[in-house]
Motif scaffolding. Structure first.
Motif, mmCIF file in Angstrom:
data_model
loop_
_atom_site.group_PDB
_atom_site.id
_atom_site.type_symbol
_atom_site.label_atom_id
_atom_site.label_comp_id
_atom_site.label_asym_id
_atom_site.label_seq_id
_atom_site.Cartn_x
_atom_site.Cartn_y
_atom_site.Cartn_z
ATOM 1 N N GLY A 107 0.815 -1.202 0.000
ATOM 2 C CA GLY A 107 0.000 0.000 0.000
ATOM 3 C C GLY A 107 0.850 1.253 0.000
ATOM 4 O O GLY A 107 1.925 1.303 0.572
ATOM 5 N N GLY A 108 0.400 2.285 -0.693
ATOM 6 C CA GLY A 108 1.124 3.552 -0.722
ATOM 7 C C GLY A 108 2.387 3.465 -1.552
ATOM 8 O O GLY A 108 2.523 2.625 -2.445
ATOM 9 N N HIS B 104 1.055 6.982 2.185
ATOM 10 C CA HIS B 104 -0.086 6.069 2.105
ATOM 11 C C HIS B 104 -1.340 6.925 2.117
ATOM 12 O O HIS B 104 -1.433 7.867 2.918
ATOM 13 C CB HIS B 104 -0.078 5.106 3.292
ATOM 14 C CG HIS B 104 -1.027 3.977 3.140
ATOM 15 N ND1 HIS B 104 -2.385 4.110 3.318
ATOM 16 C CD2 HIS B 104 -0.815 2.685 2.804
ATOM 17 C CE1 HIS B 104 -2.965 2.954 3.110
ATOM 18 N NE2 HIS B 104 -2.034 2.066 2.799
ATOM 19 N N PHE C 291 -0.448 6.087 8.111
ATOM 20 C CA PHE C 291 0.080 4.867 8.705
ATOM 21 C C PHE C 291 -0.240 4.831 10.189
ATOM 22 O O PHE C 291 -0.203 5.859 10.866
ATOM 23 C CB PHE C 291 1.611 4.818 8.585
ATOM 24 C CG PHE C 291 2.119 4.604 7.193
ATOM 25 C CD1 PHE C 291 2.143 3.342 6.631
ATOM 26 C CD2 PHE C 291 2.579 5.680 6.453
ATOM 27 C CE1 PHE C 291 2.627 3.138 5.355
ATOM 28 C CE2 PHE C 291 3.068 5.482 5.174
ATOM 29 C CZ PHE C 291 3.088 4.213 4.624
ATOM 30 N N GLN D 296 2.227 -0.026 11.394
ATOM 31 C CA GLN D 296 2.495 -0.098 9.956
ATOM 32 C C GLN D 296 3.786 0.635 9.598
ATOM 33 O O GLN D 296 4.595 0.142 8.810
ATOM 34 C CB GLN D 296 1.342 0.504 9.158
ATOM 35 C CG GLN D 296 0.085 -0.326 9.175
ATOM 36 C CD GLN D 296 -1.090 0.438 8.578
ATOM 37 O OE1 GLN D 296 -1.202 1.660 8.729
ATOM 38 N NE2 GLN D 296 -1.953 -0.296 7.891
ATOM 39 N N ARG E 88 7.142 -1.007 7.954
ATOM 40 C CA ARG E 88 7.707 -0.488 6.702
ATOM 41 C C ARG E 88 9.166 -0.094 6.910
ATOM 42 O O ARG E 88 10.030 -0.400 6.107
ATOM 43 C CB ARG E 88 6.876 0.701 6.229
ATOM 44 C CG ARG E 88 7.313 1.359 4.944
ATOM 45 C CD ARG E 88 7.058 0.527 3.701
ATOM 46 N NE ARG E 88 5.678 0.220 3.494
ATOM 47 C CZ ARG E 88 4.842 0.876 2.705
ATOM 48 N NH1 ARG E 88 5.255 1.922 2.038
ATOM 49 N NH2 ARG E 88 3.597 0.496 2.578
#
Length: 99
Positions: A5-6, A32, A36, A40, A44
């Motif tokens: 995602g993102g 994103h 976030f 998350q 990442r």
């Protein structure tokens, strides 16, 4: 990374310190659409740190660390477009000015 995602932007900045040593600064830019959570973002960041650590480990295995500025010394793909342009600029800067 679509599956995560993102998007992620990674900026590598290299500063030569000596003929044998270079400082590497890495900036990570995460985006994103929904933002976030702390978890998350931590995931990442941990993923990117792992990838960079793997890259640095691989780099340390090379005996030849010079950056060839003659583009025909290596084979390039479309993915190398930015690196090829950087090498062209560096080669141009190192050319004598004729003054």
């Amino acid at each position: 990374y679509e599956q995560m995602g993102g998007s992620t932007g990674i900026l590598f900045c290299f500063t030569p310190l000596t003929a044998e040593r270079t400082r590497v600064d890495i900036d990570l830019l995460f985006q994103h659409p929904d933002g976030f959570t702390e978890e998350q973002l931590a995931e990442r960041l941990a993923f990117e740190i792992k990838v960079v650590a793997e890259d640095m480990t691989m780099q340390s295995l090379y005996d030849f660390l010079e950056l060839p500025l003659t583009l025909t010394d290596e084979v390039h793909t479309k993915a190398d477009r930015a690196a090829v342009e950087m090498r062209r600029i560096v080669a141009e800067l190192l050319q004598p000015t004729g003054m």
